[in-house]
Motif scaffolding. Structure first.
Motif, PDB file in Angstrom:
ATOM      1  N   ARG A 688       0.825  -1.220   0.000  1.00  0.00           N
ATOM      2  CA  ARG A 688       0.000   0.000   0.000  1.00  0.00           C
ATOM      3  C   ARG A 688       0.860   1.271   0.000  1.00  0.00           C
ATOM      4  O   ARG A 688       0.478   2.255  -0.605  1.00  0.00           O
ATOM      5  CB  ARG A 688      -0.910   0.018   1.237  1.00  0.00           C
ATOM      6  N   GLU A 710       0.283  11.470   0.178  1.00  0.00           N
ATOM      7  CA  GLU A 710      -1.154  11.347  -0.101  1.00  0.00           C
ATOM      8  C   GLU A 710      -1.578  12.219  -1.276  1.00  0.00           C
ATOM      9  O   GLU A 710      -2.525  11.915  -1.982  1.00  0.00           O
ATOM     10  CB  GLU A 710      -1.968  11.750   1.139  1.00  0.00           C
ATOM     11  N   ASP A 711      -0.863  13.344  -1.486  1.00  0.00           N
ATOM     12  CA  ASP A 711      -1.269  14.266  -2.548  1.00  0.00           C
ATOM     13  C   ASP A 711      -0.703  13.882  -3.903  1.00  0.00           C
ATOM     14  O   ASP A 711      -0.898  14.591  -4.887  1.00  0.00           O
ATOM     15  CB  ASP A 711      -0.891  15.706  -2.185  1.00  0.00           C
ATOM     16  N   HIS A 746       0.920   6.878  11.341  1.00  0.00           N
ATOM     17  CA  HIS A 746      -0.377   7.528  11.180  1.00  0.00           C
ATOM     18  C   HIS A 746      -1.346   6.625  10.421  1.00  0.00           C
ATOM     19  O   HIS A 746      -2.487   6.413  10.831  1.00  0.00           O
ATOM     20  CB  HIS A 746      -0.198   8.859  10.444  1.00  0.00           C
ATOM     21  N   LEU A 747      -0.873   6.065   9.323  1.00  0.00           N
ATOM     22  CA  LEU A 747      -1.747   5.199   8.524  1.00  0.00           C
ATOM     23  C   LEU A 747      -2.208   3.995   9.346  1.00  0.00           C
ATOM     24  O   LEU A 747      -3.391   3.644   9.347  1.00  0.00           O
ATOM     25  CB  LEU A 747      -0.998   4.730   7.272  1.00  0.00           C
ATOM     26  N   PRO A 890      -4.040  -0.353  -5.969  1.00  0.00           N
ATOM     27  CA  PRO A 890      -3.979   1.028  -5.498  1.00  0.00           C
ATOM     28  C   PRO A 890      -2.843   1.185  -4.485  1.00  0.00           C
ATOM     29  O   PRO A 890      -2.444   0.216  -3.847  1.00  0.00           O
ATOM     30  CB  PRO A 890      -5.327   1.216  -4.810  1.00  0.00           C
ATOM     31  N   PHE A 891      -2.297   2.374  -4.391  1.00  0.00           N
ATOM     32  CA  PHE A 891      -1.260   2.661  -3.379  1.00  0.00           C
ATOM     33  C   PHE A 891      -1.427   4.099  -2.923  1.00  0.00           C
ATOM     34  O   PHE A 891      -2.206   4.861  -3.516  1.00  0.00           O
ATOM     35  CB  PHE A 891       0.135   2.401  -3.945  1.00  0.00           C
ATOM     36  N   VAL A 892      -0.752   4.465  -1.867  1.00  0.00           N
ATOM     37  CA  VAL A 892      -0.870   5.832  -1.346  1.00  0.00           C
ATOM     38  C   VAL A 892      -0.545   6.818  -2.462  1.00  0.00           C
ATOM     39  O   VAL A 892       0.521   6.730  -3.077  1.00  0.00           O
ATOM     40  CB  VAL A 892       0.075   6.057  -0.145  1.00  0.00           C
ATOM     41  N   GLY A 893      -1.469   7.719  -2.737  1.00  0.00           N
ATOM     42  CA  GLY A 893      -1.235   8.734  -3.763  1.00  0.00           C
ATOM     43  C   GLY A 893      -1.606   8.299  -5.171  1.00  0.00           C
ATOM     44  O   GLY A 893      -1.459   9.084  -6.105  1.00  0.00           O
ATOM     45  N   VAL A 895      -4.422   7.795  -6.704  1.00  0.00           N
ATOM     46  CA  VAL A 895      -5.501   8.526  -7.372  1.00  0.00           C
ATOM     47  C   VAL A 895      -5.079   9.980  -7.623  1.00  0.00           C
ATOM     48  O   VAL A 895      -5.170  10.493  -8.739  1.00  0.00           O
ATOM     49  CB  VAL A 895      -6.803   8.474  -6.544  1.00  0.00           C
ATOM     50  N   LEU A 896      -4.564  10.624  -6.589  1.00  0.00           N
ATOM     51  CA  LEU A 896      -4.278  12.058  -6.731  1.00  0.00           C
ATOM     52  C   LEU A 896      -3.059  12.337  -7.609  1.00  0.00           C
ATOM     53  O   LEU A 896      -2.878  13.456  -8.081  1.00  0.00           O
ATOM     54  CB  LEU A 896      -4.107  12.711  -5.349  1.00  0.00           C
ATOM     55  N   ARG A 899      -4.025  13.805 -10.930  1.00  0.00           N
ATOM     56  CA  ARG A 899      -4.599  15.147 -11.078  1.00  0.00           C
ATOM     57  C   ARG A 899      -4.013  15.847 -12.294  1.00  0.00           C
ATOM     58  O   ARG A 899      -2.848  15.625 -12.653  1.00  0.00           O
ATOM     59  CB  ARG A 899      -4.292  15.990  -9.833  1.00  0.00           C
TER      60      ARG A 899
ATOM     61  N   MET B  30      -8.863   1.922   0.266  1.00  0.00           N
ATOM     62  CA  MET B  30      -7.749   1.850  -0.685  1.00  0.00           C
ATOM     63  C   MET B  30      -8.230   1.780  -2.130  1.00  0.00           C
ATOM     64  O   MET B  30      -7.601   2.338  -3.028  1.00  0.00           O
ATOM     65  CB  MET B  30      -6.874   0.615  -0.391  1.00  0.00           C
ATOM     66  N   TRP B  65      -0.486   7.952  17.903  1.00  0.00           N
ATOM     67  CA  TRP B  65      -1.331   9.043  17.410  1.00  0.00           C
ATOM     68  C   TRP B  65      -2.544   9.143  18.315  1.00  0.00           C
ATOM     69  O   TRP B  65      -3.196   8.142  18.603  1.00  0.00           O
ATOM     70  CB  TRP B  65      -1.752   8.783  15.963  1.00  0.00           C
TER      71      TRP B  65
END
Ligand SMILES: [Zn+2]
Lengths: 1001, 87
Positions: A688, A710-711, A746-747, A890-893, A895-896, A899, B30, B65
């Motif tokens: 991920r 993430e962005d 955090h994740l 899918p992986f972090v970022g 989709v974005l 952009r 995800m 956190w």
């Protein structure tokens, strides 16, 4: 006549005389004096010069509120500017000097010329900044001139020789203020067993009781209370300590002046100590500051606050003048008049009110005081000091209603009522509220606070009331602490003559003017910043209606005294002009610090090497012993290069990089971030956070991975090894280690709570060395036991557990330099032994260490991206890393990153540059097409640059718009900072061995 | 200075923590492909005056956190629990 020491009285030790000087002149000073009392006792009327107009200024108050008597203290490295003479405790050898004056404070050349006057009316700075003069030579001229002429104290540029300490403290109850109410609160809480800290800014506790004549009944009270307080081991009393800030969650900042009253700190004590106190409850008993009345020439030396005159007489045995005129609008000046008359002064009391009650007037008349009711001072007369007071009959607004009379005098004492010191309360909560009864701002009722207020700070008036309010505040705090008040019978309040306070019958007059409301000359509101009543009027005419704007436009209340005596007057004038009440006009915000705090005290020991932690590799000492030049990488120190003899950086890194390609080199990469990723879902977690797939990675293998934010921008890269079924060893770049770990945590703790994965930093547990070069395998094989490093047994992206000199190591095959290369991982505690073993075994192979500069040269030759390329604004596509991204998951970022702005075809992409010049390109240089003017932001930039020993030329990595399609194009490389333009050819970023044959050897 | 009551370490100074932003946003699954949901998660925030539920990372402590209530107007700190535990 100037001030003089009385024959008797005062809380000073007359048996001892101290050597104290002001501008070289010896002062009459005794232990117990402040510098201000010693100055007055020695007839020094002029102690400072005004900020703008250089007018003569004398001692005005007797505490930290004094706007005038700012002086230089000490010489050499301990020199201190802007010290308040009124709070400076004298010591033997104290040297003090006037500031902001030339050639002498008594005859200042700039005074009277009025050269600056037209420049410095209200709003001068604003008008000049935004008006037609903005950015002009005119402004530059004004600024330099103003700075020279209107500066305050002068700082020294020598290192401070003293230490400043920081102390964290905890308590049940912090009591701020050691006057009658604060002492009562501390005693009540102390008796109940609470852990109490009592702080007072003065060097003696007692507050206003110290301003009573020696032998008054209050002395016995003070002695009894202090004796008992000192016997309580649960009460800490800190004198010379100012609570300067009140912060969230009941945290208070204190400055303890540990050694400021000594010539130099003794017994290894710090000069000052910064306390950070976390209290459960607080009682603020911070007292009140007397307010002046504003009239013409109210800044003349000899004009003082009435209560200050009383303090100098009673506490220091100093009579500031023989003939004293008091000008007052409230009852508190009556006691002053009585004490002055008893001390032998010729006293005239002007009171704005038409009549005084007989219980005040009769004893005053009996003591020989001349009473002028319905009258106030409208002008101080004199050159450089008061010679006379012009007195007029006034109405309730302070306007003259009749003819003036002149009374010869040398001191004018003022009382316009008192302002409770609400600063700490307001810092913590909000703006105070106006109390009509006392004509002052007091704390509002909040109903939930851990902060209780007592004494004059809540406008308690008589001594009995102040003592009672201290007890009540402490009882409330004890209740909130769930402690029982055992004995609340603090010693009974002593009876004092004229113990009236200021509130009853106060006539709220703020300034004294002629019948039309004009002052008869310069009348100052903020004496330290030279803000006049007419400046407030001008601001009003120009449309300023908010007090916050008024403050900034006129700079009233913005000097080092923060307007302690002046703010209320400025806003009262504002209210009067706009036809509003004071509550409607409001007050400005109170912010820390209450009094100026030395930067050194806030810094404490955190300077130089102690400014922040420095991280060292376990091989650090070896690098130093080899003469390595070190470089900072975040908190880490890394070997930059190892000069051979007198080699320069440039010579050394070229040699080191060439050596790696020809023989074998070793570089300490222990600073890489290392994270243990463990648990049944570890592979899924990696799947991920990395853009590439991890499910297929077998034990004993490693894989290069890239992760996005993430962005959708690239965050970091590095290799991860599969140590076992649920056990992975992730490496990150040195710079991003902390960020990657926090992000992973955090994740896992917020979004992916179901995943069974632990991430643990093991950066410090593992040292790592890259061994690179054609002879790397031969070298390692010669020293390693228990592992076959042959090409067949161990291709790239494999690792093996092995032993070197009996020490377990893990050897990864992975190349950053492009050469046949391995990374040796070893437990940090054994790192030096393994490093030594490698060097011992390396002699036949001509093993040499190389530093980060050569490492950078090697990776640029290979076109590997690093920090200068992964800088937070680049995408996978920009960096040519798209090929690693899996399209199957899918992986972090993921989709974005799609952009629009991140996928524009014109985005700068990674290319190589070959420089044809004898000079390299500077990182950050801009790229322009050939033949166009080098203006604007260009079409890209140089990110990394080096001499390439392998290619024999300067090369660079760059991000250039539509870069991939421009291969072969000649471009301009422009360094605007150094006016340097070079010519370069766009090439592939894989400069050297693009097929990777060398690393696969 | 805030004093944060970490469920693991007890009440500690704000300086041991880093701020982690709005804790009410929910990370999309995800396999979520709609960009708008990701934009909302990453960028779009309310800026409330008053109570705010936010993340704090005990980065120099237990590295947990935390989800904490804080009043943006008064800085009053309210309930605080581990992010990984449902409140
Ligand atoms: Zn914690």
């Amino acid at each position: 006549m100037a001030g003089q020491r009385l024959k008797q009285g005062g809380r000073i030790d007359r048996r001892k005389t101290l050597n104290v000087r002001f501008d070289g002149r010896k002062l009459q000073a005794h232990p117990g004096d402040t510098l201000a009392s010693a100055l007055i006792a020695s007839g020094e009327m002029i102690v400072a010069r005004g900020f703008k107009y250089h007018r003569a200024r004398g001692v005005y108050a007797a505490g930290s509120e004094d706007p005038n008597a700012l002086v230089h203290l000490r010489t050499g490295a301990r020199h201190e500017p802007n010290a308040r003479a009124t709070t400076t405790q004298v010591f033997d050898g104290l040297e003090s000097f006037a500031q902001n004056s030339w050639p002498d404070v008594r005859f200042d050349a700039s005074a009277g010329i009025g050269l600056l006057s037209p420049f410095l009316s209200a709003g001068f700075y604003y008008k000049t900044f935004i008006g037609p003069f903005k950015g002009t030579r005119y402004w530059m001229f004004c600024e330099s001139f103003i700075r020279k002429a209107a500066g305050m104290g002068r700082a020294v540029k020598i290192n401070d020789p003293d230490n400043y300490d920081k102390l964290n403290a905890f308590c049940d109850l912090l009591v701020v203020g050691g006057g009658a109410s604060g002492l009562s609160a501390a005693l009540t809480a102390g008796r109940a067993g609470a852990d109490v800290i009592l702080v007072d800014q003065d060097f003696e506790p007692g507050g206003s009781l110290l301003s009573q004549p020696v032998g008054e009944a209050s002395d016995d009270w003070l002695e009894d209370v202090l004796l008992e307080l000192k016997s309580l081991t649960n009460v800490r009393i800190l004198t010379r300590t100012t609570a300067f800030g009140a912060y969230d969650e009941d945290v208070y900042g204190l400055i303890e002046n540990v050694s400021d009253h000594l010539l130099a700190p003794e017994n290894d004590q710090p000069r000052q100590r910064y306390w950070l106190v976390r209290s459960k409850q607080a009682v603020l008993a911070t007292g009140a500051i007397e307010r002046p009345l504003v009239f013409a020439n109210n800044d003349l030396p000899g004009v003082m606050l009435a209560g200050a005159v009383q303090t100098y007489v009673n506490r220091f045995g100093v009579l500031p003048g023989q003939r004293i005129v008091l000008s007052s609008n409230n009852n508190s000046a009556a006691q002053v008049a009585l004490h002055l008359a008893r001390a032998g002064a010729d006293v005239t009391l002007c009171d704005a009110r038409p009549t005084l009650p007989a219980e005040l007037s009769d004893p005053l008349l009996a003591a020989g005081v001349t009473l002028l009711t319905g009258k106030l001072v409208i002008k101080a007369i004199g050159r450089r000091k008061v010679n006379a007071a012009l007195i007029v009959p006034v109405d309730a607004a302070g306007r003259a209603t009749g003819a003036a009379q002149k009374v010869t005098c040398d001191v004018i004492g003022l009382s316009g009522g008192w302002s409770p010191v609400v600063h700490l309360w307001s810092q913590r909560f909000k703006k105070p509220v106006f109390d009509d009864n006392s004509g002052s701002f007091i704390p509002a009722e909040l109903g939930r606070e851990t902060v209780k207020c007592a004494g004059r700070m809540v406008a308690a008036q008589t001594l009995a009331d102040r003592i009672a309010s201290g007890v009540t505040a402490a009882q409330a705090a004890l209740a909130d602490l769930s402690l029982d008040a055992v004995d609340t019978s603090v010693p009974a309040a002593p009876a004092l003559p004229f113990d009236t306070g200021w509130a009853d019958d106060i006539l709220p007059v703020w300034s004294v003017t002629d019948a039309k409301g004009k002052t008869l000359g310069k009348a100052f509101v903020d004496i330290q910043h030279d803000v006049k009543l007419t400046d407030i009027d001008q601001a009003h005419r120009e449309g300023y209606v908010s007090v916050e704007h008024l403050k900034r436009y006129t700079t009233s209340g913005m000097a080092t005294d923060q307007g302690k005596t002046s703010n209320i007057i400025a806003l009262a004038r504002m209210a009067e002009l706009s036809g509003k009440t004071i509550p409607q006009t409001g007050t400005t915000t109170f912010r820390p610090p209450y009094t100026p705090v030395a930067i050194g005290a806030l810094v404490g020991h955190e300077h130089g090497l102690h400014f922040t932690a420095t991280r060292y590799s376990p091989i650090h000492d070896w690098h130093l012993a080899q003469g390595a030049k070190m470089t900072e990488a975040g908190a880490w120190m890394r070997p930059w290069y190892y000069p051979d003899g007198s080699e320069t950086l440039s010579e050394a890194y070229r040699r080191e990089a060439a050596h790696v390609r020809q023989h074998v080199g070793i570089v300490d990469v222990s600073t890489l971030g290392k994270i243990a990723v463990q648990g049944p879902d570890a592979a899924e977690f990696l799947n991920r956070v990395y853009i590439n797939g991890w499910k297929s990675l077998k034990s004993g293998r490693l894989r290069y991975g890239v992760m996005l934010r993430e962005d959708g921008y690239v965050m970091d890269d590095g290799a991860t090894a599969c140590l076992g079924e649920n056990d992975y060893f992730m490496s990150t770049t040195t710079a991003n280690a902390a960020r990657v770990l926090a992000f992973a945590e955090h994740l896992l703790q917020t979004a992916w709570k179901d995943m069974k994965v632990h991430v643990t930093t093991v950066t410090d547990q593992w040292a790592a060395f890259a061994v690179a070069g054609p002879k790397a395998r031969d070298l390692l094989q010669s020293v390693v036991s228990g592992a076959d490093l042959s090409r067949e047994a161990m291709p790239n992206n494999h690792f093996v557990n092995a032993v070197i000199n009996g020490i377990p190591v893990r050897i990864h095959r992975m190349s950053y330099s492009g050469e046949l290369a391995y990374e040796v991982y070893v437990a940090s505690g054994y790192a030096q032994q393994v490093w030594n073993a490698l060097h011992a075994a390396g002699t036949p192979f001509n093993l040499k260490p190389y530093g980060t500069e050569a490492m950078g040269a090697l990776r640029i030759e290979k076109g590997h991206v690093a920090g200068p390329e992964i800088e937070g604004r680049t995408t996978l596509n920009d960096l040519g890393l798209n090929g690693f991204a899996s399209s199957k998951k899918p992986f972090v970022g993921s989709v974005l990153r799609g952009r629009e702005v991140l996928t524009e075809a014109s985005r700068p992409t990674l290319v190589g540059l070959e420089l044809g010049s004898a000079q390299g390109a500077k990182s950050g240089s801009l790229i322009y097409a050939k033949g166009v003017a080098a203006k604007g932001h260009g079409e890209g930039w140089v990110s990394s640059t080096t001499w390439s020993p392998a290619l024999g030329k300067y090369i660079a990595l760059a991000l250039v718009q539509s870069g991939k399609s421009r291969t072969g194009e000649e471009v301009q490389v422009v360094n605007h900072l150094e006016n340097q333009t070079l010519s370069a050819k766009i090439v592939s970023s894989h400069f050297y061995d693009p097929a990777g044959e060398r690393q696969n050897a | 200075m805030l004093r944060i009551n970490c469920p693991v370490c007890g009440t500690r100074d704000e300086t041991e923590f880093t701020y982690g932003g709005d804790a009410t946003v929910v990370r999309p699954a995800m396999d979520e492909t709609r960009a708008q949901l990701w934009l909302d998660y990453v960028f779009n925030r309310d800026n409330p005056r008053g109570p705010h539920t936010e993340y704090w990372h005990h980065v120099q402590g237990c590295r947990q956190w935390l989800v904490m209530e804080r009043n943006t107007l008064t800085h009053e700190v309210g309930e605080c629990h581990l992010a990984k535990e449902a409140c």
